[in-house]
Write an enzyme that holds these catalytic residues in place. Structure first.
Site, short mmCIF file in Angstrom:
data_model
loop_
_atom_site.label_atom_id
_atom_site.label_comp_id
_atom_site.label_asym_id
_atom_site.label_seq_id
_atom_site.Cartn_x
_atom_site.Cartn_y
_atom_site.Cartn_z
CE LYS A 1 41.79 31.69 39.94
NZ LYS A 1 43.05 31.53 40.69
NE ARG B 1 40.12 25.60 42.12
CZ ARG B 1 39.99 26.87 42.47
NH1 ARG B 1 38.99 27.59 42.05
NH2 ARG B 1 40.88 27.43 43.23
NE ARG C 1 44.35 28.27 47.93
CZ ARG C 1 44.60 29.51 48.35
NH1 ARG C 1 45.13 29.71 49.54
NH2 ARG C 1 44.30 30.53 47.58
NE ARG D 1 40.73 32.76 50.11
CZ ARG D 1 40.83 32.52 48.80
NH1 ARG D 1 40.53 33.46 47.94
NH2 ARG D 1 41.22 31.35 48.38
NE ARG E 1 44.05 36.12 48.74
CZ ARG E 1 43.70 35.18 47.88
NH1 ARG E 1 43.24 35.50 46.70
NH2 ARG E 1 43.82 33.92 48.21
P1 AP5 Z 1 43.87 37.51 43.63
O1 AP5 Z 1 43.29 38.34 42.55
O2 AP5 Z 1 43.12 37.43 44.91
O3 AP5 Z 1 44.21 36.05 43.05
P2 AP5 Z 1 43.26 34.85 42.61
O4 AP5 Z 1 43.83 34.28 41.38
O5 AP5 Z 1 41.84 35.27 42.59
O6 AP5 Z 1 43.59 33.86 43.81
P3 AP5 Z 1 42.66 32.99 44.74
O7 AP5 Z 1 43.56 32.56 45.88
O8 AP5 Z 1 41.40 33.68 45.12
O9 AP5 Z 1 42.38 31.81 43.86
P4 AP5 Z 1 42.07 30.41 44.31
O10 AP5 Z 1 41.87 29.79 43.00
O11 AP5 Z 1 43.05 29.75 45.19
O12 AP5 Z 1 40.82 30.61 45.28
P5 AP5 Z 1 39.28 30.37 45.11
O13 AP5 Z 1 38.58 31.35 45.94
O14 AP5 Z 1 38.92 30.23 43.68
O15 AP5 Z 1 45.35 38.03 43.91
C1 AP5 Z 1 46.17 37.46 44.92
C2 AP5 Z 1 47.01 38.56 45.60
O16 AP5 Z 1 47.94 39.10 44.67
C3 AP5 Z 1 46.19 39.76 46.09
O17 AP5 Z 1 46.75 40.19 47.30
C4 AP5 Z 1 46.35 40.82 44.99
O18 AP5 Z 1 46.26 42.13 45.49
C5 AP5 Z 1 47.75 40.51 44.46
N1 AP5 Z 1 47.87 40.72 43.01
C6 AP5 Z 1 46.96 40.40 42.04
N2 AP5 Z 1 47.44 40.68 40.82
C7 AP5 Z 1 48.70 41.18 41.01
C8 AP5 Z 1 49.72 41.64 40.12
N3 AP5 Z 1 49.54 41.66 38.78
N4 AP5 Z 1 50.89 42.08 40.65
C9 AP5 Z 1 51.09 42.08 42.00
N5 AP5 Z 1 50.15 41.65 42.90
C10 AP5 Z 1 48.98 41.20 42.40
O19 AP5 Z 1 39.12 28.91 45.73
C11 AP5 Z 1 39.30 28.67 47.11
C12 AP5 Z 1 38.92 27.24 47.43
O20 AP5 Z 1 37.53 27.01 47.12
C13 AP5 Z 1 39.65 26.14 46.66
O21 AP5 Z 1 40.89 25.81 47.25
C14 AP5 Z 1 38.63 24.99 46.74
O22 AP5 Z 1 38.66 24.36 47.99
C15 AP5 Z 1 37.31 25.71 46.59
N6 AP5 Z 1 36.87 25.85 45.18
C16 AP5 Z 1 36.62 27.02 44.52
N7 AP5 Z 1 36.24 26.80 43.25
C17 AP5 Z 1 36.23 25.44 43.10
C18 AP5 Z 1 35.94 24.59 42.00
N8 AP5 Z 1 35.58 25.09 40.80
N9 AP5 Z 1 36.05 23.24 42.18
C19 AP5 Z 1 36.40 22.73 43.38
N10 AP5 Z 1 36.71 23.48 44.46
C20 AP5 Z 1 36.62 24.84 44.33
#
Ligand code: AP5
Ligand code: ZN
Length: 216
Positions: free
Chosen positions: A13, A87, A171, A160, A126
Site C-alpha cells: 500500500k 481498517r 497484525r 520498524r 523491509r
Molecule cells: P509496503 O509498501 O511498505 O507495504 P504496506 O502495505 O504499506 O505495509 P505496512 O506494513 O506499512 O502496512 P500496515 O498496514 O501493516 O502498516 P501501517 O503503517 O498501516 O511494502 C512492504 C515491503 O514489500 C517493502 O519492503 C516493499 O519494498 C516491498 N514491496 C512492495 N511492493 C512489492 C512488490 N509488488 N513486489 C515485491 N516487493 C514489494 O500500520 C501500522 C500499525 O499502526 C497497525 O498495526 C496499527 O497498530 C496502527 N494503525 C494504522 N492505521 C490504523 C487504523 N486505521 N486503525 C487502527 N490502527 C491503525
C-alpha cells in the site's frame, strides 16, 4: 478522485501510494505514518499508542478517525489516497460520513491481494528512509549503494519496531478479523476493484493506473 488502498500488512500500500503522489499529485493519508510521527515527536497520543502498535494490535477507532478528520477538511490536490485506513467497519462508516459532510466522494477501493507467505518475506525484509520515507526491501528493492537512500542520499535507514514475526502474526490476525470484512462492505457498495499484489512493483502500479484511468 479519492481512493482507498486496502490490503494486509506488507501488501504494498505504502509503496504504491508514494508513486501515486509523485505521478499524479494525489495526497497520501497513511494513518500508520501519522501514528509513527506522533510517536517520534513524543505527543501524549503517541505515547499512548506506542505499545499497542509494537504488539501489532489496532489502535482505537476514535484516535484514527480523529487523525483523518483533521486532514480531510482541506481538499486534497488531485484526491486523497487512504492508506491503511479504514481498517474496521466503524472506520469505514465514519469515512463515508466525513466525505459526505465535506462534499467529497469515494472513487475506487483497490484491494491488493497477496498471500501470507509473501507478506512475511516482505515485512521481514523491509527498511525505510528516515528522512524522505522511501520504502526498500533487502531483496526486491535494495538501495543502489549499500546503506544510502537512492532518493535523498540519507544514511538514516530504519526498520520498524513492529516488523518482526510475532507482531506480524498479530497484525495479520487483526487484518483477517477486523479489516477483511471491508472487502464485502465495499463490494456491495459497488466500489471494490482488486489487483494482484504479488506482481512486481511496476505491474501493480500499471494495474492501479488502469483502474484510475478507466472512464467512470
Ligand atoms: P509496503 O509498501 O511498505 O507495504 P504496506 O502495505 O504499506 O505495509 P505496512 O506494513 O506499512 O502496512 P500496515 O498496514 O501493516 O502498516 P501501517 O503503517 O498501516 O511494502 C512492504 C515491503 O514489500 C517493502 O519492503 C516493499 O519494498 C516491498 N514491496 C512492495 N511492493 C512489492 C512488490 N509488488 N513486489 C515485491 N516487493 C514489494 O500500520 C501500522 C500499525 O499502526 C497497525 O498495526 C496499527 O497498530 C496502527 N494503525 C494504522 N492505521 C490504523 C487504523 N486505521 N486503525 C487502527 N490502527 C491503525
Ligand atoms: Zn531518503
Amino acid at each position: 478522485v479519492n481512493i482507498i488502498l486496502l490490503g494486509p500488512p506488507g501488501a504494498g500500500k505504502g509503496t504504491q501510494a508514494r508513486r501515486l503522489v509523485e505521478e499524479r499529485g494525489m495526497v497520501q493519508l497513511s494513518t500508520g505514518d501519522m501514528l509513527r510521527e506522533a510517536m517520534s515527536s513524543g505527543t501524549e497520543m503517541g505515547k499512548k499508542v506506542a505499545d499497542v502498535m509494537a504488539r501489532g494490535e489496532l489502535v482505537t477507532d476514535e484516535i484514527v478517525i480523529g487523525l483523518i478528520e483533521e486532514k480531510i477538511g482541506s481538499a486534497g490536490g488531485n484526491g486523497f489516497i487512504f492508506d491503511g485506513f479504514p481498517r474496521t467497519l466503524a472506520q469505514a462508516d465514519a469515512l463515508g460520513e466525513l466525505l459526505a459532510r465535506t462534499g467529497q466522494t469515494l472513487g475506487a477501493v483497490i484491494e491488493m491481494r497477496v498471500d501470507d507467505e509473501a507478506l512475511v518475506r516482505r515485512i521481514t525484509g523491509r527498511f525505510t528512509c528516515g528522512e524522505c520515507g522511501e520504502v526498500y526491501h533487502d531483496e526486491t528493492k535494495p538501495t543502489k549503494a549499500e546503506g544510502v537512500c537512492d532518493e535523498c542520499g540519507s544514511t538514516n535507514l530504519k526498520r520498524r519496531a513492529d516488523d518482526n514475526e510475532d507482531s506480524l502474526k498479530q497484525r495479520l490476525m487483526e487484518y483477517y478479523k477486523k479489516t477483511s470484512p471491508l472487502i464485502g462492505y465495499y463490494y456491495h457498495a459497488g466500489a471494490l476493484r482488486s489487483v494482484d499484489g504479488l506482481a512486481d512493483i511496476e505491474d501493480v502500479a500499471g494495474a492501479i493506473a488502469a483502474i484510475l484511468d478507466q472512464p467512470a
